[in-house]
Design a protein around this motif. Structure first.
Motif, short mmCIF file in Angstrom:
data_model
loop_
_atom_site.label_atom_id
_atom_site.label_comp_id
_atom_site.label_asym_id
_atom_site.label_seq_id
_atom_site.Cartn_x
_atom_site.Cartn_y
_atom_site.Cartn_z
N GLU A 11 0.84 -1.21 0.00
CA GLU A 11 0.00 0.00 0.00
C GLU A 11 0.86 1.25 0.00
O GLU A 11 0.54 2.23 -0.68
CB GLU A 11 -0.93 -0.01 1.21
CG GLU A 11 -1.86 1.14 1.29
CD GLU A 11 -2.87 1.19 0.16
OE1 GLU A 11 -3.31 2.31 -0.16
OE2 GLU A 11 -3.20 0.15 -0.41
N TRP B 239 -7.44 -6.36 -5.97
CA TRP B 239 -7.60 -5.13 -5.20
C TRP B 239 -7.44 -3.87 -6.04
O TRP B 239 -8.12 -2.88 -5.81
CB TRP B 239 -6.61 -5.07 -4.04
CG TRP B 239 -7.00 -5.95 -2.90
CD1 TRP B 239 -8.26 -6.26 -2.50
CD2 TRP B 239 -6.12 -6.63 -2.03
NE1 TRP B 239 -8.21 -7.09 -1.43
CE2 TRP B 239 -6.92 -7.34 -1.11
CE3 TRP B 239 -4.75 -6.70 -1.93
CZ2 TRP B 239 -6.38 -8.11 -0.10
CZ3 TRP B 239 -4.21 -7.47 -0.93
CH2 TRP B 239 -5.02 -8.17 -0.03
N TYR B 240 -6.52 -3.87 -6.96
CA TYR B 240 -6.23 -2.66 -7.72
C TYR B 240 -6.78 -2.71 -9.15
O TYR B 240 -6.30 -2.00 -10.03
CB TYR B 240 -4.71 -2.43 -7.77
CG TYR B 240 -4.13 -2.07 -6.41
CD1 TYR B 240 -4.44 -0.87 -5.80
CD2 TYR B 240 -3.28 -2.94 -5.76
CE1 TYR B 240 -3.91 -0.54 -4.57
CE2 TYR B 240 -2.74 -2.63 -4.52
CZ TYR B 240 -3.07 -1.42 -3.93
OH TYR B 240 -2.54 -1.10 -2.70
#
Length: 137
Positions: free
Chosen positions: A26, A98-99
């Motif tokens: 992150e 997630w991205y």
């Protein structure tokens, strides 16, 4: 009883190291995202990621694969390579999931792969150390 304690310790280690790994991902990759749709959890990502891994990924994938490797693969180096590769593939899958909404930013999944390959590598080293300690006592 010793086996249960070993797997619980390994699960806790993977969740804690994975939480730190998620925080690193992150910090490295999430800082490239410049939009209000992205939430930066900062240090809370360690707790959020660690607890999430402990509840979902660890009991579903990590502990069963470790048990299978411990039972059927006699050589440490083969277990180490297989688990490191598995951990890297898992990181790539989670990173892409997630991205997936941030295609316009230059994000690289290799960061997640490298970090979680290290996590998996240290996990297998701890597993082998605990196995040898269990056998000698």
């Amino acid at each position: 009883m010793e086996r249960t304690r070993r797997y619980f310790l390994l699960a806790f280690f993977y969740a804690a190291a994975g939480g730190v790994g998620l925080w690193l991902i992150e910090e490295i990759e999430g800082s490239k995202i410049m939009t209000s749709e992205h939430i930066d959890f900062e240090l809370d990502m360690i707790w959020i990621g660690g607890i999430s891994l402990f509840i979902t990924v660890v009991p579903l994938f990590i502990v069963p694969i470790t048990a299978l490797l411990n039972r059927y693969v006699p050589l440490f180096i083969i277990k180490w390579v297989l688990f490191t590769l598995f951990s890297a593939v898992l990181a790539n899958v989670l990173f892409v999931y997630w991205y997936r909404y941030f295609d316009e930013f230059p994000l690289q999944s290799s960061t997640a792969v490298c970090i979680f390959a290290l996590v998996g590598s240290f996990y297998m080293l701890l597993n082998e150390w605990l196995l040898r300690r269990e056998q000698t006592s």
